[in-house]
Design a protein around this motif. Structure first.
Motif, PDB file in Angstrom:
ATOM      1  N   ILE A   1      -3.983  -0.137  -0.107  1.00  0.00           N
ATOM      2  CA  ILE A   1      -2.660  -0.875   0.330  1.00  0.00           C
ATOM      3  C   ILE A   1      -1.972  -1.415  -0.810  1.00  0.00           C
ATOM      4  O   ILE A   1      -2.474  -2.239  -1.451  1.00  0.00           O
TER       5      ILE A   1
ATOM      6  N   SER B   1       0.984   2.672   0.799  1.00  0.00           N
ATOM      7  CA  SER B   1      -0.304   2.963  -0.024  1.00  0.00           C
ATOM      8  C   SER B   1      -0.012   3.922  -1.005  1.00  0.00           C
ATOM      9  O   SER B   1       1.031   4.403  -1.373  1.00  0.00           O
TER      10      SER B   1
ATOM     11  N   VAL C   1       0.464   1.258   7.601  1.00  0.00           N
ATOM     12  CA  VAL C   1      -0.330   0.417   7.380  1.00  0.00           C
ATOM     13  C   VAL C   1      -0.568  -0.659   8.639  1.00  0.00           C
ATOM     14  O   VAL C   1       0.599  -1.441   8.656  1.00  0.00           O
TER      15      VAL C   1
ATOM     16  N   SER D   1      -5.052   2.464   8.040  1.00  0.00           N
ATOM     17  CA  SER D   1      -4.119   3.444   7.653  1.00  0.00           C
ATOM     18  C   SER D   1      -4.631   5.100   7.783  1.00  0.00           C
ATOM     19  O   SER D   1      -5.754   5.256   7.948  1.00  0.00           O
TER      20      SER D   1
END
Ligand code: FAD
Length: 403
Positions: free
Chosen positions: A67, A168, A261, A272
């Motif tokens: 993330i 991400s 996410v 995610s």
């Protein structure tokens, strides 16, 4: 693979260690590699080695849940992660490497009036910092994430804070991209070489002892994440850090279903979907100090329950694998990028759950510190002595939206 890995050109050299370098970076994770890259690129240092005990990217850089966000609240953290986000946005062009950076949007759910107030304040801080934030009400969340369970009463969904530039990236590609960029600029990346001692004379660092012999250096950076306490002890230091295991999980590959996410702080759960289709998810620490990179079943159960509470549909997916990584936890949840009491010895550590998103800015600021002996302005508050002086950066509370 079908050709037995023959005929491939290695992306970087595999040099033997030289007797002496200008600088040595201990640790070939994301932060060590990005530090070496920016030392070469921004400051012109090329007589540098990164000394890694395993293979490049074998640590947390290849274990995290990828993330990337710039939604910190406190001055000190907020400008640092904002700087990092800008570096992420230029990373692929800079490294000429596809790290699959995907700004798909991060949504932090809230479940009470009090939590909404806290996220409104956070969103305002993010906007003041120049980053993006949008408050979604319940229907706004439903429009984007219709598959969440809006009927459950344990943690009713009140709304969410949407950070569109969050998302991400492919974690190991980030390590490979920085490694190749550093190597191309002359940095020696030395794998399977464990640092076993730090040589200090009259309070000045002189080099390191390794499993491949002694290497001299004028400056040494300790950038070893979960092993920070152990390596700093080689220089006689006791750090304000505990190492804990954090687990993560991935399901079998599925068709695209989750395109953001999502962070469910009340349940200590986030999720995610990777570009390969696996649902990537996790929760909180195992809550005991450990150097073992595998976790225990109670946290597995907790994470699965939280996931089922939020989106019962994932109960139909099979878990493909789980793993753990060793987190370098500071008492206030914020990192350290600083000189040490030993002249020429620097440390970059304390990334807690959240050091992946910090990879570019950490390398940028650590390189600045090692090259100029002054802290970079966006990392000036990440001081080692703040636990003695009381100037802490207490953002541990972001545990609800960690990673
Ligand atoms: P590492 O890759 O661990 O690098 C340290 C290196 O030092 C290792 O390669 C190690 O072998 C080497 N080393 C150690 N001791 C020695 C020695 N004596 N000699 C030589 N080398 C040595 N962050 C986010 O921002 N977003 C996320 O979603 C996220 N999710 C996570 C999920 C999990 C399950 C885990 C474990 C972490 C997560 N993180 C996340 C945190 C992030 O991965 C770490 O904070 C970050 O990767 C740590 O920095 P690094 O990449 O340099 O560490």
């Amino acid at each position: 693979g079908l050709f037995g890995n023959k005929g491939w050109t290695p992306a970087w050299r595999n040099p033997a260690p030289k007797a002496e370098y200008d600088m040595i970076i201990i640790g070939g994770g994301g932060h060590g590699l990005s530090t070496a890259y920016y030392l070469a690129k921004n400051h012109g240092y090329t007589n540098i080695a990164v000394v890694e005990k395993g293979y490049l990217g074998s640590g947390n850089i290849g274990r995290n849940t990828t993330i990337v966000r710039a939604n910190y609240f406190l001055p000190g953290n907020s400008e640092f992660y904002s700087h990092s986000m800008k570096l992420w946005e230029g990373m692929e062009a800079d490294l000429n490497y596809n790290v699959m950076h995907s700004q798909r949007g991060l949504i932090n759910l809230f479940h009470s009036d009090g939590q909404r107030d806290a996220f409104v304040r956070r969103g305002n801080m993010m906007i003041n910092q120049g980053d993006d934030a949008e408050l979604l009400d319940r229907e706004g969340v439903r429009a984007l994430l219709p598959y969440l369970d809006f009927e459950q009463t344990r943690f009713p969904i009140y709304g969410g804070l949407l950070h569109r530039r969050g998302g991400s990236a492919r974690h190991d590609a980030v390590a490979w991209g920085y490694a190749r960029g550093a190597d191309q600029r002359g940095v020696d990346l030395i794998q399977n070489c464990e640092v076993t001692g730090i040589d200090i004379e009259n309070g000045v660092v002189k080099g390191v002892q390794t499993t491949r012999g002694a290497i001299r250096a004028k400056k040494v950076g300790i950038i070893v994440a979960g092993r920070s306490g152990q390596v700093a002890a080689m220089a006689g230091m006791r750090l304000p850090i505990e190492s804990h295991v954090l687990q993560a999980f991935v399901s079998e590959g599925l068709k695209p279903v989750i395109d953001h996410v999502i962070s469910f702080g009340m349940g200590h759960f986030y999720i995610s979907q990777s570009d390969k289709g696996g649902l990537v998810f996790g929760g909180d620490l195992d809550f005991y100090a450990s150097y073992a990179s595998r976790g225990n079943l109670p946290m597995v159960e907790h994470v699965m329950e939280a996931g089922m509470t939020l989106m019962p549909m994932i109960g139909r997916a099979k878990v493909l694998r789980s793993w753990g990584g060793i987190m370098d936890m500071t008492p206030d949840g914020s990192p350290i990028i600083d000189k040490t009491p030993v002249e020429g010895l620097y440390i970059d550590c304390g990334w807690n759950y959240g050091g992946f998103k910090a990879v570019p800015a950490s390398g940028w600021c650590m390189a600045h510190l090692m090259a100029t002996d002054t802290p970079h302005e966006v990392a000036a508050k990440f001081r080692l002595d703040r636990f003695r002086t009381g100037h802490i950066l207490d953002e541990e509370g972001t545990g609800s939206q960690h990673n």
